[in-house]
Design an enzyme around this catalytic site. Structure first.
Site, PDB file in Angstrom:
ATOM      1  N   LYS A 151       0.840  -1.200   0.000  1.00  0.00           N
ATOM      2  CA  LYS A 151       0.000   0.000   0.000  1.00  0.00           C
ATOM      3  C   LYS A 151       0.879   1.255   0.000  1.00  0.00           C
ATOM      4  CE  LYS A 151      -3.830  -2.446   2.006  1.00  0.00           C
ATOM      5  NZ  LYS A 151      -4.390  -3.048   3.222  1.00  0.00           N
ATOM      6  N   GLN A 171      -4.846  -2.055   9.480  1.00  0.00           N
ATOM      7  CA  GLN A 171      -4.615  -3.346   8.831  1.00  0.00           C
ATOM      8  C   GLN A 171      -5.216  -4.479   9.668  1.00  0.00           C
ATOM      9  OE1 GLN A 171      -3.083  -3.741   5.758  1.00  0.00           O
ATOM     10  NE2 GLN A 171      -3.684  -5.882   5.930  1.00  0.00           N
ATOM     11  N   ASP A 202     -11.781   2.653   3.721  1.00  0.00           N
ATOM     12  CA  ASP A 202     -12.193   1.257   3.496  1.00  0.00           C
ATOM     13  C   ASP A 202     -13.698   1.174   3.264  1.00  0.00           C
ATOM     14  OD1 ASP A 202     -10.233  -0.646   3.325  1.00  0.00           O
ATOM     15  OD2 ASP A 202     -10.052  -0.959   5.481  1.00  0.00           O
TER      16      ASP A 202
END
Lengths: 362, 362
Positions: A122, A166, A189
């Site tokens: 990422k 995460q 997200d």
């Protein structure tokens, strides 16, 4: 071409119980490899079976399988690159116009190797498009309070436009509490229930569309595949892929059925679908005989299966038996190189959208 | 028995465009009568057509329609009474144990007669079970600020456990802003997107389940109709009925398809359904030939149609042609007397649940 193993019969191929689906999906998205024993090899010479080519919902009892792949390959790798290029241009334009650089904060707790790899990817992707990334690594035995403090700081930090925790978190932490602490304006997200509610409701707009389902729909759009009025079947009802994918398809006026671990004869649903999105984490579960001729297949599964011939000892396959499906579908995503690369591209897209919204940049 | 008019052919009976559905549903739930011209009368002698009785999804191309109704009538009026009786007992127990009486605040803006009737009915229902009701009537030309002030006061008032803003609001008010102002702990309508998000997500629990869909599921439960593993079709995708009903069915492990105004050949979906919930506001749209023998029908529509023989000049019919459906379904809700009485019963239930939660009463 590598022969894909698709031996389990469609009569016995069942969906995973949901708890397993969750594990499988999470593993695919953020988790460790989940090696499975190889299936027996499917014979390469297929017999031609009865065909019902009607567009009506009459079940296509068996599909015509020719020996050649005819489906268009939906190249997620290439589309993701195109999207990253577009974001690069836009990020640069934003910087020039208002001096703002979008920022993504990623918090990693513990030292799982796979999670560390995902975080590194990422970070690299952010760099590649000019988005700033901020990384926090906390030890495995950190407290919820410590983690919440970092989230709170990032919530208040004007240089951060997206926050990503995460997963999975260590077992002593309450994932729901942690994810709820991310302010909805930076929840790139898109997993916050308020955001999911807006996604489900007509007349409301979600703040962010969850990355993987957004990637699936983006692939359909970029390949000019119309959704309105189509019959769509989503396999799997997870919070992070199946359910939001179904909501997105419905927002675009598809008629959507969600097939899951409690569905009897799931193939009877998929055989009627113009579009199938599969997200269950079951290697090669969707066989050629499950597919209506001409259907479009978006395969979210990335399942490692043992392969002694591979230098790594395994290879990746989707939920859909690619070799069979590519001979009956009109378009299909490969695994790897289909939906996979889209997820991070959509994360970058969401981070950029957030920065634009916060700074009212058009 | 009054002969129900079901003359429009299944080939031409189409779902309403969504904007119309919304209007129709809102009118049914809270709005004025929406008179329609009567359809031509369906002949009372039906011919027996080909039957496919297989449980497979093979379309039942035409249904066997005998001349006698065989379906069990799902008596919503009686179940609603039973629920009100249960709530009465529980409210009394709560008062005796902790001295708390649940309270529902209803705010009415303007002087629409139909809205005034609905508010009066809610007040009467509250009284009948021992729930306190608080009513505020504001003039049509009130400002959003004035209305928001009342909502805010009720949010803070410990004697109020549920708040309901009667819709529709005058056109100068932003419905979304107003509904969002009701704190989620007292949003007994359950329409808040955060609540809908929790309803959609596995592992989350909604604070309140929206009343009409909750009533539909409650009817299935009280009649011992199992949902798990069944094929369910919801007709209509409104925020207040269709969409939450689909989410509820999925939470109970049905395989759900949502049919809507953009669905081609909706009858091909309904013919495969074990359970049909219809909520579109189209009189007699779902014909006998749309229904699989033995299916269970929950008809949310309450549609007034012109009837010169009725003293009121109209009568109420559902979305489903009752006379035809009752001969092929195994169970069916009548209109009126099916889902209708359940909505207010569920509002009382939600208000009581809220009081229990706020006062930690078990």
């Amino acid at each position: 071409m590598v022969c894909i193993d698709c031996s389990s019969s469609s009569a016995t191929a069942r969906l995973l119980p949901m708890s397993h689906q969750h594990v499988a999906l999470r593993r695919f998205l953020r988790g460790p490899l989940n090696l499975r024993p190889p299936c027996c090899s499917f014979p390469r010479t297929f017999k031609t079976l009865t065909v019902h080519s009607s567009a009506s919902p009459s079940p296509v009892l068996a599909a015509s399988i020719t020996s050649e792949a005819s489906a268009k390959v939906i190249d997620g790798k290439s589309v993701a690159k195109q999207i990253r290029d577009e974001i690069t241009t836009e990020v640069s334009r934003m910087k020039d116009a208002i001096g703002v650089i979008p920022g993504l904060a990623v918090i990693l707790v513990g030292d799982r190797k796979d999670s560390a790899t995902y975080v590194r990817n990422k970070k690299k992707s952010c760099e590649s498009v000019g988005i700033n990334s901020y990384e926090v690594r906390l030890p495995e035995d950190s407290t919820e309070q410590e983690l919440l403090k970092f989230i709170s700081d990032f919530n208040d930090d004007p240089s951060v436009h997206g926050i990503l925790v995460q997963l999975p978190l260590p077992s002593h932490m309450n994932e729901q509490n942690i994810l709820n602490a991310v302010c909805i304006e930076k929840d790139v997200d898109g997993f916050h229930p308020l955001n999911i509610g807006r996604l489900a409701m007509r007349g409301r707009e979600p703040t962010f569309v969850p990355c993987t389902p957004k990637g699936c729909i983006e692939l359909l759009h970029r390949y000019g595949i119309s959704i309105k009025g189509k019959r769509a079947v989503v396999i799997g009802r997870s919070n992070i892929v199946g359910m939001p994918a179904a909501l997105l398809l419905q927002r675009e006026d598809a008629t959507v059925s969600i097939v899951h671990s409690r569905t009897k004869n799931p193939e009877e649903f998929t055989r009627q679908a113009d579009i199938i999105i599969s997200a269950v984490g079951q290697p090669n579960m969707v066989r050629g005989s499950w597919i209506k001729p001409g259907a479009v297949i978006i395969d979210v599964g990335i399942n490692p299966v043992e392969d002694p011939k591979s230098p790594r000892g395994y290879r990746l396959v989707g939920d859909v038996c690619y070799e069979e499906a590519s001979k009956i579908a009109s378009a299909i995503t490969p695994v790897p190189g289909g939906v996979g690369p889209m997820t991070i591209a959509m994360l970058l897209s969401n981070t950029f959208i957030s920065a634009k919204r916060i700074h009212n940049f058009r």
